[in-house]
Design an enzyme around this catalytic site. Structure first.
Site, PDB file in Angstrom:
ATOM      1  N   ASP A  35      16.820   7.815  32.544  1.00  0.00           N
ATOM      2  CA  ASP A  35      17.383   8.088  31.227  1.00  0.00           C
ATOM      3  C   ASP A  35      18.558   7.161  30.941  1.00  0.00           C
ATOM      4  OD1 ASP A  35      15.534   9.962  30.928  1.00  0.00           O
ATOM      5  OD2 ASP A  35      16.892  11.696  30.820  1.00  0.00           O
ATOM      6  N   LYS A 119       6.825   8.091  -8.318  1.00  0.00           N
ATOM      7  CA  LYS A 119       6.268   8.074  -6.970  1.00  0.00           C
ATOM      8  C   LYS A 119       7.436   7.882  -6.008  1.00  0.00           C
ATOM      9  CE  LYS A 119       2.645   6.067  -4.135  1.00  0.00           C
ATOM     10  NZ  LYS A 119       3.445   5.707  -2.982  1.00  0.00           N
TER      11      LYS A 119
HETATM   12  S1  IVH Z   1       0.039  12.775  -5.586  1.00  0.00           S
HETATM   13  C1  IVH Z   1      -4.131  12.396  -3.124  1.00  0.00           C
HETATM   14  N1  IVH Z   1       2.432  12.557  -6.512  1.00  0.00           N
HETATM   15  O1  IVH Z   1       2.416   8.885  -2.394  1.00  0.00           O
HETATM   16  C2  IVH Z   1      -2.754  12.025  -3.061  1.00  0.00           C
HETATM   17  N2  IVH Z   1       1.995  11.535  -4.422  1.00  0.00           N
HETATM   18  O2  IVH Z   1       0.054   7.040  -1.755  1.00  0.00           O
HETATM   19  C3  IVH Z   1      -2.033  12.710  -4.140  1.00  0.00           C
HETATM   20  N3  IVH Z   1       3.905  10.440  -3.401  1.00  0.00           N
HETATM   21  O3  IVH Z   1       0.869  10.525   0.248  1.00  0.00           O
HETATM   22  C4  IVH Z   1      -0.651  12.342  -4.079  1.00  0.00           C
HETATM   23  N4  IVH Z   1       5.348  10.911  -4.992  1.00  0.00           N
HETATM   24  O4  IVH Z   1       3.313  10.932  -0.102  1.00  0.00           O
HETATM   25  C5  IVH Z   1       1.615  12.231  -5.507  1.00  0.00           C
HETATM   26  N5  IVH Z   1       4.498  12.469  -7.511  1.00  0.00           N
HETATM   27  C6  IVH Z   1       3.710  12.161  -6.492  1.00  0.00           C
HETATM   28  C7  IVH Z   1       4.163  11.430  -5.363  1.00  0.00           C
HETATM   29  C8  IVH Z   1       3.245  11.137  -4.345  1.00  0.00           C
HETATM   30  C9  IVH Z   1       5.180  10.323  -3.817  1.00  0.00           C
HETATM   31  C10 IVH Z   1       3.354   9.889  -2.148  1.00  0.00           C
HETATM   32  C11 IVH Z   1       2.649  10.907  -1.310  1.00  0.00           C
HETATM   33  C12 IVH Z   1       1.288  10.366  -1.060  1.00  0.00           C
HETATM   34  C13 IVH Z   1       1.467   8.927  -1.392  1.00  0.00           C
HETATM   35  C14 IVH Z   1       0.145   8.385  -1.909  1.00  0.00           C
END
Ligand code: IVH
Length: 677
Positions: A35, A119
């Site tokens: 460690d 996003k």
């Molecule tokens: S909807 C089927 N909404 O983006 C996936 N995703 O590339 C539906 N993310 O894994 C995702 N903000 O981690 C959605 N408003 C939002 C989002 C969001 C961030 C991320 C999420 C997802 C990735 C998809």
């Protein structure tokens, strides 16, 4: 060597040492150093970073130090897979997305409402509530199986532990994005390259008390499983869960057409830097949940949503050289070696130039000053040349006509367009050492044989040591020879041996994908495996006469077209390929293909369509058949169970053939009846 590159070298060596010991300690539970030595190594890395800020930008220390990732969490299967999103980079991409939706649903002249949401660039997580009580909390994991990080998630402010409401559905899964605010990140920064890494690292701490120390936040954005379904739209869902105490992003908005989408995109882009969290685009989702369910998913992403990414980060640099790379299909790709430059926090020294035509079109030359862009995980690209900075004596780049192996390359004529391909290829297959090496890298990759510990670098190393030259050699490695190599200890050799042994048991579809026939990807691997069923039947392709017959039959498979058939024929016309395969097959236990027996109305049934329907597109009809266990065929054969005739422009010849063969015929209305529409 410059001082900077010396430091970088020392740093990189320490990072890879730490990676190795991290894995030994956390994943294998079998540390090789004490460690104290481990801590010392960590400290050395941090000290180097402190003294040389440029090292952090290399982004190598992705939560390695401080928050060691662990796979000690219990693995739990998601009720519904957590998919990813497909990306749009321009308003044209969005236009395509909208028209695909309209076509799929067969809706004309009507705008479909979309929910627009930022996003968030964080880490996704799933929260499962039973009768209003938070009972499970999972990371995304590989999308199918996540890790049990409930205790860590519970430390996040604003995630309700209990919801009291008579109308609460007995099962509710909320999905959301966990992040660290930009300000908070600046105050804790320490060992992390960016807020996203910091959030990921803290979320995966083994000890939730460590997680609690980090100011994590979240926004809920989606519905996972729910029973019973009580919502009609995404916006209704978001409003309701806000009332139940979940945090919802305040910039969510309903948009109705392309103009509104573009306005919202520009607006959010303009305020992006003032937000306290990182966002990398907007997500647009079909608001109506019934339409979402009709649209369904492709294998990786829903058809009802898209991520409209903000424009890629750009930077200027100088091209020092243009080299070529040879891919596993023999494709020759030119690559610009550029003066290292930071683009979006990552140091870039290579950028793809795509192909010969691209270099000609943009008139890219060695010594040019160029603009580079890097969007997400995509390989950096050269966008344009700054001609004002070009020296007078600069010379046009002459694209090499030879492969790295010395053979003359060729541009093929595309089978369907009859036009010359823009990609030059070396056509020697395994005879070319550069192609052979890439083929091996493909074979061991995750979606193919998935051999842990046998990555690209190891293939390069083993190749140069003559340990692996052909696929079957993977199963004959002389482990004694590895023993003395740097970086290989008893434990890692043992692990490799185990991984190789394990990979010998392989499913037929994976095997077909692994052998790297051009145009045969994972999906086609499955289609072919469901046709051949066993490796013995598949091996009939080795025989020229049998192959001819088989290829005639393959035309009937939906998804296999002229291009694939030509490519399969081409592959097996090469004797060398056949002998390589025979040697490989000898070492393996290739499992019989088991159809994923989806239960449903069309279990084990084959269906063929002609003509268009009023209530749905052909794509939706096909996806309905497949999600109900059936298979769609492309030609009328004796094996066909149903022949469905749409009212719009059916093909007479096909109808006659179906009648001739006495196949059960369904008219458009019968089809709706079967589907209870
Ligand atoms: S909807 C089927 N909404 O983006 C996936 N995703 O590339 C539906 N993310 O894994 C995702 N903000 O981690 C959605 N408003 C939002 C989002 C969001 C961030 C991320 C999420 C997802 C990735 C998809």
């Amino acid at each position: 060597m410059s001082k900077k590159s010396e430091i970088t070298n020392v740093y990189k060596k320490k990072i890879s040492k730490l990676k190795k010991h991290n894995k030994l300690y956390f994943d294998n539970d079998n540390p090789e150093i004490s460690d104290a030595e481990f801590d010392h190594l960590k400290k050395e890395i941090l000290d180097l970073e402190k003294k040389n800020i440029f090292l952090r930008k290399l982004n190598l220390n992705n939560n390695l130090v401080g928050a060691a990732p662990s796979n000690k969490f219990k693995k739990i299967k998601h009720i519904k897979p957590m998919l990813s999103l497909s990306n749009a980079f321009s308003s044209n991409d969005i236009k395509d997305f909208m028209s695909k939706i309209n076509n799929f649903l067969n809706i004309k002249d009507k705008n479909i409402e979309l929910s627009s949401e930022p996003k968030i660039d964080g880490i996704s997580a799933s929260l499962i509530y039973e009768n209003g009580i938070l009972v499970k909390g999972l990371s995304r994991g590989d999308g199918v199986t996540g890790e049990d990080i409930l205790n860590n998630l519970k430390t996040i402010k604003g995630i309700p532990n209990k919801i009291i409401d008579d109308d609460m559905p007995p099962l509710l899964e909320i999905r959301g994005e966990i992040f660290i605010g930009k300000k908070d990140f600046n105050s804790i920064k320490g060992n992390f390259a960016n807020p996203r890494n910091a959030a990921g690292g803290s979320l995966r701490q083994k000890n939730s008390e460590e997680t609690a120390k980090i100011p994590l936040q979240y926004f809920a954005y989606g519905l996972g499983a729910i029973e019973p379904m009580v919502f009609k739209t995404q916006s209704e869902f978001l409003d309701q869960i806000k009332k139940w105490g979940f945090k919802i992003n305040p910039l969510v908005k309903i948009v109705k057409d392309l103009n509104e989408i573009q306005d919202q995109y520009s607006y959010i882009d303009s305020i992006r830097s003032s937000l306290d969290y990182d966002i990398d685009g907007l997500v647009f989702k079909v608001n109506d949940l019934k339409l979402q369910s009709r649209l369904g998913n492709t294998s990786n992403s829903p058809r009802w949503a898209i991520a409209y990414k903000f424009s890629a980060e750009k930077a200027f640099s100088k091209i020092n050289d243009i080299i070529i790379q040879v891919g596993r299909t023999g494709a020759i790709t030119p690559v610009a070696k550029v003066e290292p430059v930071t683009v979006g926090g990552v140091v870039v020294s290579n950028a793809t130039l795509h192909n010969e035509d691209e270099i000609k079109r943009k008139d890219i030359r060695i010594n040019d000053i160029i603009q580079i862009q890097r969007a997400g995980d995509v390989i950096p690209q050269v966008v344009s040349v700054d001609f004002s900075k070009r020296k007078k004596d600069s010379k046009k780049f002459i694209f090499p006509e030879k492969c790295l192996c010395g053979a003359i390359t060729e541009k093929e004529i595309n089978k369907s367009t009859k036009k010359e391909d823009s990609v030059r290829r070396c056509l020697r297959g395994y005879e070319c050492d550069f192609i052979a090496k890439e083929k091996l890298k493909h074979i061991v990759s995750k979606d193919a044989f998935n051999i842990d510990g046998l990555g690209k670098k190891v293939i390069d190393q083993f190749w140069s040591l003559n340990l692996i030259k052909r696929p079957s050699d993977i199963f004959n490695i002389d482990y004694k020879k590895i023993n003395n190599l740097e970086g290989w200890g008893k434990l890692s050799i043992n692990n490799l041996r185990k991984a190789v042994e394990k990979s010998k048991n392989i499913e037929l579809d994976r095997f077909i994908y692994s052998i790297g026939i051009r145009h045969i990807g994972q999906e086609n691997g499955k289609i072919l495996a469901s046709f051949f069923k066993t490796i013995n039947k598949f091996s009939d392709l080795f025989n020229k006469k049998k192959r001819k017959k088989i290829l005639e039959n393959l035309v009937n498979l939906d998804g296999i077209g002229e291009i694939q058939i030509y490519s399969i024929d081409n592959f097996f016309n090469n004797e060398n390929n056949i002998s390589i395969l025979e040697k490989l097959i000898e070492k393996l236990n290739i499992k019989k293909f088991k159809a994923q027996n989806k239960k449903g109305k069309f279990s084990n049934k084959t269906i063929m369509f002609t003509g268009g329907f009023e209530k749905m597109s052909r794509s939706e009809a096909k996806s309905l058949v497949e999600s109900n266990g059936g298979k769609v065929l492309g030609t009328v054969t004796k094996k066909l169970n149903y022949f469905v005739i749409g009212n719009s422009k059916p093909t007479k010849k096909k109808i006659e053939k179906a009648k001739e063969l006495n196949i059960k015929i369904l008219k458009e209305n019968d089809w709706y009846k079967i589907l209870d529409l």
